[in-house]
Design an enzyme around this catalytic site. Sequence first.
Site, PDB file in Angstrom:
ATOM      1  N   SER A 143       0.839  -1.239   0.112  1.00 22.69           N
ATOM      2  CA  SER A 143      -0.133  -0.111  -0.048  1.00 22.69           C
ATOM      3  C   SER A 143       1.057   1.311  -0.051  1.00 22.69           C
ATOM      4  O   SER A 143       2.141   1.062   0.310  1.00 22.69           O
ATOM      5  CB  SER A 143      -0.835  -0.081   1.088  1.00 22.69           C
ATOM      6  N   TYR A 156      -3.278  -0.634  10.117  1.00 24.09           N
ATOM      7  CA  TYR A 156      -3.220  -0.983   8.341  1.00 24.09           C
ATOM      8  C   TYR A 156      -1.729  -0.493   8.123  1.00 24.09           C
ATOM      9  O   TYR A 156      -1.047  -1.323   7.438  1.00 24.09           O
ATOM     10  CB  TYR A 156      -4.053  -0.068   7.817  1.00 24.09           C
TER      11      TYR A 156
HETATM   12  N1  LIG Z   1      -8.450  -0.012  -2.550  1.00 20.80           N
HETATM   13  C1  LIG Z   1      -7.304   0.753  -2.040  1.00 20.80           C
HETATM   14  O1  LIG Z   1      -7.344   2.087  -2.242  1.00 20.80           O
HETATM   15  C2  LIG Z   1      -6.069  -0.001  -1.601  1.00 20.80           C
HETATM   16  C3  LIG Z   1      -5.061   0.723  -1.664  1.00 20.80           C
HETATM   17  C4  LIG Z   1      -3.935  -0.010  -1.171  1.00 20.80           C
HETATM   18  C5  LIG Z   1      -3.928  -1.162  -0.951  1.00 20.80           C
HETATM   19  N2  LIG Z   1      -5.049  -1.842  -1.191  1.00 20.80           N
HETATM   20  C6  LIG Z   1      -4.869  -3.256  -0.684  1.00 20.80           C
HETATM   21  O2  LIG Z   1      -5.399  -3.931  -2.003  1.00 20.80           O
HETATM   22  C7  LIG Z   1      -6.237  -5.128  -1.305  1.00 20.80           C
HETATM   23  C8  LIG Z   1      -7.553  -5.147  -1.938  1.00 20.80           C
HETATM   24  O3  LIG Z   1      -8.138  -4.165  -1.444  1.00 20.80           O
HETATM   25  P1  LIG Z   1      -9.617  -3.912  -2.066  1.00 20.80           P
HETATM   26  O4  LIG Z   1      -9.928  -2.362  -2.024  1.00 20.80           O
HETATM   27  O5  LIG Z   1     -10.017  -4.591  -3.181  1.00 20.80           O
HETATM   28  O6  LIG Z   1     -10.563  -4.290  -0.761  1.00 20.80           O
HETATM   29  P2  LIG Z   1     -11.922  -5.048  -0.817  1.00 20.80           P
HETATM   30  O7  LIG Z   1     -12.312  -4.746   0.632  1.00 20.80           O
HETATM   31  O8  LIG Z   1     -12.992  -4.674  -1.994  1.00 20.80           O
HETATM   32  O9  LIG Z   1     -11.529  -6.677  -1.043  1.00 20.80           O
HETATM   33  C9  LIG Z   1     -10.698  -7.457   0.071  1.00 20.80           C
HETATM   34  C10 LIG Z   1     -11.087  -8.822  -0.116  1.00 20.80           C
HETATM   35  O10 LIG Z   1     -10.323  -9.597   0.645  1.00 20.80           O
HETATM   36  C11 LIG Z   1     -11.223 -10.611   1.073  1.00 20.80           C
HETATM   37  N3  LIG Z   1     -10.724 -10.812   2.565  1.00 20.80           N
HETATM   38  C12 LIG Z   1     -10.624 -10.113   3.696  1.00 20.80           C
HETATM   39  N4  LIG Z   1     -10.593 -10.848   4.809  1.00 20.80           N
HETATM   40  C13 LIG Z   1     -10.283 -12.116   4.640  1.00 20.80           C
HETATM   41  C14 LIG Z   1     -10.426 -13.344   5.315  1.00 20.80           C
HETATM   42  N5  LIG Z   1     -10.093 -13.311   6.511  1.00 20.80           N
HETATM   43  N6  LIG Z   1     -10.282 -14.411   4.610  1.00 20.80           N
HETATM   44  C15 LIG Z   1     -10.353 -14.374   3.283  1.00 20.80           C
HETATM   45  N7  LIG Z   1     -10.657 -13.147   2.403  1.00 20.80           N
HETATM   46  C16 LIG Z   1     -10.624 -12.244   3.013  1.00 20.80           C
HETATM   47  C17 LIG Z   1     -12.503 -10.048   1.015  1.00 20.80           C
HETATM   48  O11 LIG Z   1     -13.341 -11.166   1.084  1.00 20.80           O
HETATM   49  C18 LIG Z   1     -12.499  -9.255  -0.421  1.00 20.80           C
HETATM   50  O12 LIG Z   1     -12.491 -10.460  -1.356  1.00 20.80           O
HETATM   51  C19 LIG Z   1      -5.787  -5.434   0.199  1.00 20.80           C
HETATM   52  O13 LIG Z   1      -5.030  -5.913   0.636  1.00 20.80           O
HETATM   53  C20 LIG Z   1      -5.843  -3.730   0.553  1.00 20.80           C
HETATM   54  O14 LIG Z   1      -5.250  -3.559   1.633  1.00 20.80           O
HETATM   55  C21 LIG Z   1      -6.253  -1.298  -1.471  1.00 20.80           C
END
Ligand SMILES: NC(=O)c1ccc[n+]([C@@H]2O[C@H](COP(=O)([O-])OP(=O)(O)OC[C@H]3O[C@@H](n4cnc5c(N)ncnc54)[C@H](O)[C@@H]3O)[C@@H](O)[C@H]2O)c1
Length: 251
Positions: A143, A156
């Site tokens: 991230s 986080y």
């Molecule tokens: N959206 C952003 O701006 C952003 C920025 C930087 C990093 N990220 C990272 O990208 C990744 C995806 O984020 P996103 O925005 O798509 O989030 P999201 O909330 O849309 O999706 C997260 C996914 O992780 C799964 N998940 C969470 N806990 C779980 C568990 N215990 N067991 C199995 N599956 C689990 C959820 O079911 C979901 O499919 C994450 O690691 C997040 O930290 C996102």
Amino acid sequence: MTNLFDLSGKVAVVTGGTRGLGKDMALGLASAGADVVIIGRNVDPLVVKEIENKGVRALGISFDLLDFDHYDDLIDQIVNEMGHIDILLNNAGVQKRHPSVDFPKDDWDFVMNVNANAVFFMCQKVGKLMLEKGYGKIINIASLLSFQGGLTVPAYAASKGAVMQFTKSLSNEWAKYGINVNCIAPGYMETDMNTALIADEKRNTQILERIPSGRWGKPEDMKGAAIFLASSASDYVNGFTMAVDGGWLGR
Ligand SMILES: NC(=O)c1ccc[n+]([C@@H]2O[C@H](COP(=O)([O-])OP(=O)(O)OC[C@H]3O[C@@H](n4cnc5c(N)ncnc54)[C@H](O)[C@@H]3O)[C@@H](O)[C@H]2O)c1
């Protein structure tokens, strides 16, 4: 000329591949030819179908990554059904927001367990198979908060800092055995995780003003970096964290 980005015959495992960034990266890997396994707490069969429609094999496994005691069973199931694992994309992640002064221990542990501990132990378990084969591509989702502290998200930031650091540790140990371990650091992306930020007009404006490309990222913006780090195009890229952030870190 050999297609450096061709993933035909490879099996990719994407955690949290049912929605958001994980879903688009899973579809991206499938469009490059990989068979794809998505793991999530509740896998949507429609997403599995969407992956299959790319002409590859797809498997959805509902599994809670907090269930550390059953990782071996999970990996056995994947190997039994798909044959092998070539690419591991640790994408699943969670967020909890509280001012640091009041951050509850339960939420701290929850975020660290999903975002850092589960990622490390998936790397360890799948990495063991890759070491036996002498081949593997591991991509961990970091991230911007692997680099920065953020506001009211200390767990986080700590978890994503850990992911970037242990990715280098694993790379240092495994690169010589043909395993590439790298991270992608997404910027501010339009997904469920950011609903609160997007809805907060003041924070949304502040964020947009700082992004050189002038827009929030979309899940599909992640596909290129995922295919690159999963393919032979990145064979000499090790322990690196690639930002996909519209230029945010350059400001
Ligand atoms: N959206 C952003 O701006 C952003 C920025 C930087 C990093 N990220 C990272 O990208 C990744 C995806 O984020 P996103 O925005 O798509 O989030 P999201 O909330 O849309 O999706 C997260 C996914 O992780 C799964 N998940 C969470 N806990 C779980 C568990 N215990 N067991 C199995 N599956 C689990 C959820 O079911 C979901 O499919 C994450 O690691 C997040 O930290 C996102």
